[in-house]
Design a protein around this motif. Structure first.
Motif, PDB file in Angstrom:
ATOM      1  N   LEU B  94       0.839  -1.196   0.000  1.00 38.73           N
ATOM      2  CA  LEU B  94       0.000   0.000   0.000  1.00 38.73           C
ATOM      3  C   LEU B  94       0.875   1.248   0.000  1.00 38.73           C
ATOM      4  O   LEU B  94       0.665   2.189  -0.780  1.00 38.73           O
ATOM      5  CB  LEU B  94      -0.905  -0.019   1.234  1.00 38.73           C
ATOM      6  N   LEU B  95       1.855   1.227   0.891  1.00 37.32           N
ATOM      7  CA  LEU B  95       2.738   2.393   1.007  1.00 37.32           C
ATOM      8  C   LEU B  95       3.479   2.639  -0.299  1.00 37.32           C
ATOM      9  O   LEU B  95       3.597   3.778  -0.757  1.00 37.32           O
ATOM     10  CB  LEU B  95       3.750   2.193   2.144  1.00 37.32           C
ATOM     11  N   ASP B  97       2.601   1.840  -3.309  1.00 39.54           N
ATOM     12  CA  ASP B  97       1.680   2.406  -4.293  1.00 39.54           C
ATOM     13  C   ASP B  97       1.445   3.882  -4.034  1.00 39.54           C
ATOM     14  O   ASP B  97       1.537   4.719  -4.931  1.00 39.54           O
ATOM     15  CB  ASP B  97       0.333   1.664  -4.245  1.00 39.54           C
ATOM     16  N   GLN B  98       1.123   4.166  -2.762  1.00 41.78           N
ATOM     17  CA  GLN B  98       0.854   5.559  -2.391  1.00 41.78           C
ATOM     18  C   GLN B  98       2.047   6.448  -2.709  1.00 41.78           C
ATOM     19  O   GLN B  98       1.907   7.545  -3.236  1.00 41.78           O
ATOM     20  CB  GLN B  98       0.552   5.650  -0.887  1.00 41.78           C
ATOM     21  N   PHE B 101       2.384   7.062  -6.328  1.00 39.19           N
ATOM     22  CA  PHE B 101       1.312   7.934  -6.755  1.00 39.19           C
ATOM     23  C   PHE B 101       1.629   9.393  -6.395  1.00 39.19           C
ATOM     24  O   PHE B 101       1.542  10.302  -7.225  1.00 39.19           O
ATOM     25  CB  PHE B 101       0.013   7.474  -6.089  1.00 39.19           C
ATOM     26  N   MET B 102       2.049   9.579  -5.125  1.00 39.02           N
ATOM     27  CA  MET B 102       2.371  10.928  -4.669  1.00 39.02           C
ATOM     28  C   MET B 102       3.541  11.506  -5.455  1.00 39.02           C
ATOM     29  O   MET B 102       3.566  12.689  -5.786  1.00 39.02           O
ATOM     30  CB  MET B 102       2.722  10.938  -3.171  1.00 39.02           C
TER      31      MET B 102
END
Lengths: 234, 338
Positions: B94-95, B97-98, B101-102
């Motif tokens: 999750l991290l 991906d985030q 993305f960021m």
């Protein structure tokens, strides 16, 4: 007569520049084909080039290099970009000087004159010398000389500038601000009191030529030249 | 450790309750001996403890990471030394991906910003062409109306300059050139180029800078700094005083350049805040065309160039702005550059 080539894509700017150059006694030719500046240079054979940096197709730097391959004639850049890097670039591409927009005519004219002098020497065929005439009174600003009939007189630089602006504007009133602006330079900031001194000195010089009360003070506005002398030349 | 305990409190309560309830049920069932009850009690408690210890040992790293987050995201993705538990793996994914993305968002924002700066640069330069045309057209005219137009074109030029320098401030690192700047020459040129400002306002500069006095700085930015300061000095002197003084002097190891005016001054409660962006103060309300950006920019630029700047003022008496240059440590400026 010195021929100056103007490479600039804005019609208004090159028209105004051309007029101004012609006023100062240069022959000005505007380049019109931005694909073939170098060819035009060979055709026109100018003594000096004024070159804009932003041009259609190729930029000024490119043309500067092209011209440098065939000639050593002085090239002055005129550009809106005031950055150090642009100036350094211009010099690296072979330009002799760099003028930023918006510019004062005086600065451009002074730079042109100094580069022409440097490149061709003071003995080179000079462009027609600038001279102002009014009712028989003649001023040669480049010699700091004023003459009436067969009498002539040397002026100091500031006096000459003062007389020049008065003669240029004749018969209109010249505002104090405008005169001050003309007389200012890097080292001498002329204030109103100093201006009074120059006016007094000019009046005295003119008196030596037999002209009295020609420089009239217009209260609250500035100064005006009045023709108080007889035109002997005609 | 604390996070781990807190996370497991509900589990411990539930199991604790279960053990107690089981014991009570056994106790009411007459056939059970006390030994059986305590046996069940101890075994359950033991299992709970084993479970907790197991949890703690395997997930210690995970909990530690949650309680002390890293300042940057990078090391999380590079530490691949350990085997992850499923929940940890999920969080990791999750991290990641985030983070990507960021990063993409940030990248886009940076691109937008760069495009904007490029556009501003281009636009300001484009606007100089019409300005030049107006300037050239009216240059030889002397009627009052042309003076008024000239004044406005000068203001436009100044405004464009401010926009340009504001836009460039963010890319300052790529846009400066430290050298020895001849102060007297720079001031002379500045005054000459801005003579209309002085003459129009009837405020005249007195320059007390020794010839060949140099400072180590960037000429372009420094000229801009002084142009803002001197413009202010002239603006707030107009109609009150007829001179401003620009002088240079040595103060300990610093060369101090001072711009002193005898104008309206700045109210005491505003002096502290003049370098804040968009701050215009009492004077700004009296004089139109105060954007509050001038001195903010000056302050930012001085910071980046490594010059200290101070403002002293007394209302009704005038203002003096002082810039401190360190000439002796030339490499100071270079160090900033790198």
């Amino acid at each position: 007569m010195d021929r100056i080539m103007i490479v600039e894509d804005d019609p208004k700017i090159y028209t105004l520049l051309k007029e101004q150059l012609e006023k100062y006694g240069y022959e000005a030719v505007v380049a019109d084909d931005f694909d073939r500046i170098a060819d035009q240079f060979t055709q026109i054979e100018p003594n000096l080039v004024l070159l804009d940096v932003n041009l259609p197709k190729f930029d000024g730097f490119y043309w500067c290099r092209q011209i440098r391959q065939i000639s050593t004639c002085p090239i002055l850049f005129i550009s809106a970009r005031e950055g150090k890097m642009e100036q350094v670039m211009a010099l690296e591409h072979g330009a002799d000087d760099y003028i930023t927009k918006p510019f004062d005519y005086e600065i451009v004219m002074a730079k042109i004159a100094s580069h022409l002098r440097r490149a061709y020497g003071s003995y080179a065929p000079k462009a027609t010398e600038r001279s102002l005439s009014l009712h028989g009174l003649t001023l040669l600003p480049e010699r700091l000389e004023v003459s009436l009939a067969d009498q002539s007189l040397e002026l100091l630089r500031k006096e000459s500038l003062l007389l020049e602006v008065l003669m240029e504007r004749y018969p209109r009133v010249v505002s104090r601000d405008r005169i001050l602006e003309k007389l200012w330079d890097e080292n001498h900031f002329v204030d109103e009191n100093t201006l009074n001194v120059y006016v007094t000195r000019l009046r005295k010089k003119l008196k030596d030529l037999g002209i009295e009360e020609a420089v009239e003070t217009v209260r609250g506005a500035g100064y005006r030249l009045k023709v108080t002398w007889a035109d002997v030349s005609s | 450790m604390r996070l781990f305990l807190r996370d497991h409190v509900p589990l411990m309560i539930i199991l604790g309750l279960q053990i107690v309830i089981t014991s009570i049920v056994y106790a009411f069932n007459d056939g059970s001996a006390l030994s059986t009850i305590s046996y069940v009690f101890i075994v359950s408690l033991f299992l709970l403890l084993v479970f907790l210890v197991y949890q703690y040992v395997t997930k210690r790293g995970f909990y530690a990471r949650l309680s002390n987050p890293e300042a940057s995201m990078e090391p999380i993705f590079t530490s691949k030394s350990r085997q992850f538990t499923p929940i940890e793996q999920a969080l990791q994914d999750l991290l990641t991906d985030q983070f990507h993305f960021m990063q993409q968002e940030l990248h886009q924002a940076e691109n937008r910003m760069n495009r904007h700066v490029t556009f501003m640069n281009q636009w300001v330069h484009d606007m100089k062409t019409p300005l030049s045309v107006i300037h050239m057209t009216i240059q030889d005219e002397d009627e009052p109306i042309f003076d008024s137009i000239r004044e406005e074109t000068d203001r436009l030029t100044k405004g464009l300059e401010t926009v340009l320098y504001m836009a460039r401030l963010d890319s300052f690192e790529h846009d400066f050139y430290i050298e020895e700047v001849d102060l007297a020459q720079m001031m002379g040129q500045f005054v000459k180029q801005n003579k209309r400002l002085f003459i129009r306002s009837q405020v005249f500069p007195k320059i007390g800078i020794a010839e060949n006095q140099t400072v180590v700085s960037d000429e372009k930015w420094l000229t801009f700094v002084f142009s803002q300061i001197i413009n202010n000095a002239v603006k707030y002197s107009t109609g009150k005083s007829r001179t401003i003084e620009i002088s240079a002097s040595m103060e300990q190891e610093h060369l101090v350049v001072q711009v002193r005016d005898y104008g309206i001054g700045i109210p005491a409660h505003d002096v502290e805040r003049v370098f804040e962006p968009y701050f215009t103060g009492d004077n700004g309300r009296q004089y139109p065309a105060s954007t509050g950006m001038g001195l903010y920019l000056v302050h930012e630029i001085c910071n980046r160039l490594g010059h200290r700047i101070t403002v002293e003022s007394e209302q009704g008496e005038g203002t003096s702005v002082r810039i401190y240059f360190t000439n002796t440590t030339e490499d100071d400026a270079y160090r900033r550059k790198e």
